[in-house]
Design an enzyme around this catalytic site. Structure first.
Site, PDB file in Angstrom:
ATOM      1  N   CYS A 100      -3.091  -2.779 -38.670  1.00 55.14           N
ATOM      2  CA  CYS A 100      -3.323  -2.434 -39.881  1.00 55.14           C
ATOM      3  C   CYS A 100      -3.274  -1.541 -40.886  1.00 55.14           C
ATOM      4  O   CYS A 100      -2.631  -0.453 -39.704  1.00 55.14           O
ATOM      5  CB  CYS A 100      -4.888  -2.463 -39.539  1.00 55.14           C
ATOM      6  N   HIS A 144     -10.720 -10.349 -40.855  1.00 49.21           N
ATOM      7  CA  HIS A 144      -9.770  -8.898 -40.360  1.00 49.21           C
ATOM      8  C   HIS A 144     -10.421  -7.977 -41.904  1.00 49.21           C
ATOM      9  O   HIS A 144     -10.728  -7.033 -41.065  1.00 49.21           O
ATOM     10  CB  HIS A 144      -8.234  -8.766 -40.980  1.00 49.21           C
ATOM     11  N   GLU A 145      -9.586  -8.841 -42.946  1.00 50.71           N
ATOM     12  CA  GLU A 145     -10.371  -7.929 -44.337  1.00 50.71           C
ATOM     13  C   GLU A 145     -11.915  -7.812 -44.813  1.00 50.71           C
ATOM     14  O   GLU A 145     -13.057  -6.471 -44.996  1.00 50.71           O
ATOM     15  CB  GLU A 145      -9.768  -8.241 -45.585  1.00 50.71           C
ATOM     16  N   HIS A 148     -13.611  -5.146 -42.054  1.00 52.84           N
ATOM     17  CA  HIS A 148     -13.027  -3.765 -43.091  1.00 52.84           C
ATOM     18  C   HIS A 148     -14.712  -3.132 -43.657  1.00 52.84           C
ATOM     19  O   HIS A 148     -15.270  -2.683 -43.130  1.00 52.84           O
ATOM     20  CB  HIS A 148     -12.233  -3.655 -44.008  1.00 52.84           C
TER      21      HIS A 148
HETATM   22 ZN    ZN Z   1      -6.975  -3.911 -41.766  1.00 52.73          ZN
END
Ligand code: ZN
Length: 178
Positions: A100, A144-145, A148
């Site tokens: 990341c 994953h995004e 966030h």
């Molecule tokens: Zn990331």
């Protein structure tokens, strides 16, 4: 071109739940998308979310292509996701290594279990709604995004802390596997 330094963990914006976009044509939204594209490419990442360029809005982008750390089989175009919702997850779970831009500037990798396929609904940069079924690396990057914009990072979901490794060791491991 506007390349932003990637916001690092420890900065509260990385842990904040990002706010929905209301005005798709606003300057802030359009500038954020452009900053994300420039920054993702400059930092050699395959996805990036608005909090990583210091903006707490529900926007992320993906672009599955060759980078220093990844040589994916399934290349995918640049995609913009605004106000995304993941509406379904496959039962099949797969393990994969993630890094990341906001965790040790993408020089730390660890194994994360995630559903293999997801269906996501979002709006594009013009505010038009779309639905996408994604699998493989794209599905992983989308999850994953999405994490966030919920204030989560991949470290929260590590399968095994002992899988953590530096970027250099990750590259060595990949070479050994070939
Ligand atoms: Zn990331």
């Amino acid at each position: 071109m506007s390349v932003k330094p990637t916001t690092q963990i420890g900065n509260p914006i990385i842990r904040a739940k990002a706010k929905p976009v209301k005005d798709f044509s606003s300057k802030v939204v359009q500038k954020t998308i452009n900053d994300l594209i420039d920054s993702m490419r400059q930092h050699d990442l395959v996805g990036m979310a608005a909090p990583q360029v210091g903006v707490s809005l529900r926007i992320f982008i993906t672009e599955i292509r060759n980078t220093k750390h990844r040589k994916p089989k399934d290349i995918d175009i640049l995609r913009v996701f605004i106000n995304p919702k993941i509406i379904s997850y496959s039962k099949r779970i797969v393990a994969g290594y993630e890094g990341c831009g906001s965790v040790a500037s993408a020089n730390l990798f660890g194994k994360v279990n995630r559903p293999d396929t997801v269906v996501v609904k979002a709006c594009n940069e013009k505010g038009e709604e779309f639905e996408l079924k994604a699998k493989g690396l794209l599905a992983r990057v989308i999850q994953h995004e999405y994490d966030h914009i919920e204030g989560r990072v991949f470290l929260d979901k590590l399968t095994d802390k002992k899988s953590l490794m530096s970027g250099e060791e990750y590259m060595k491991m990949k070479k050994r596997k070939k």
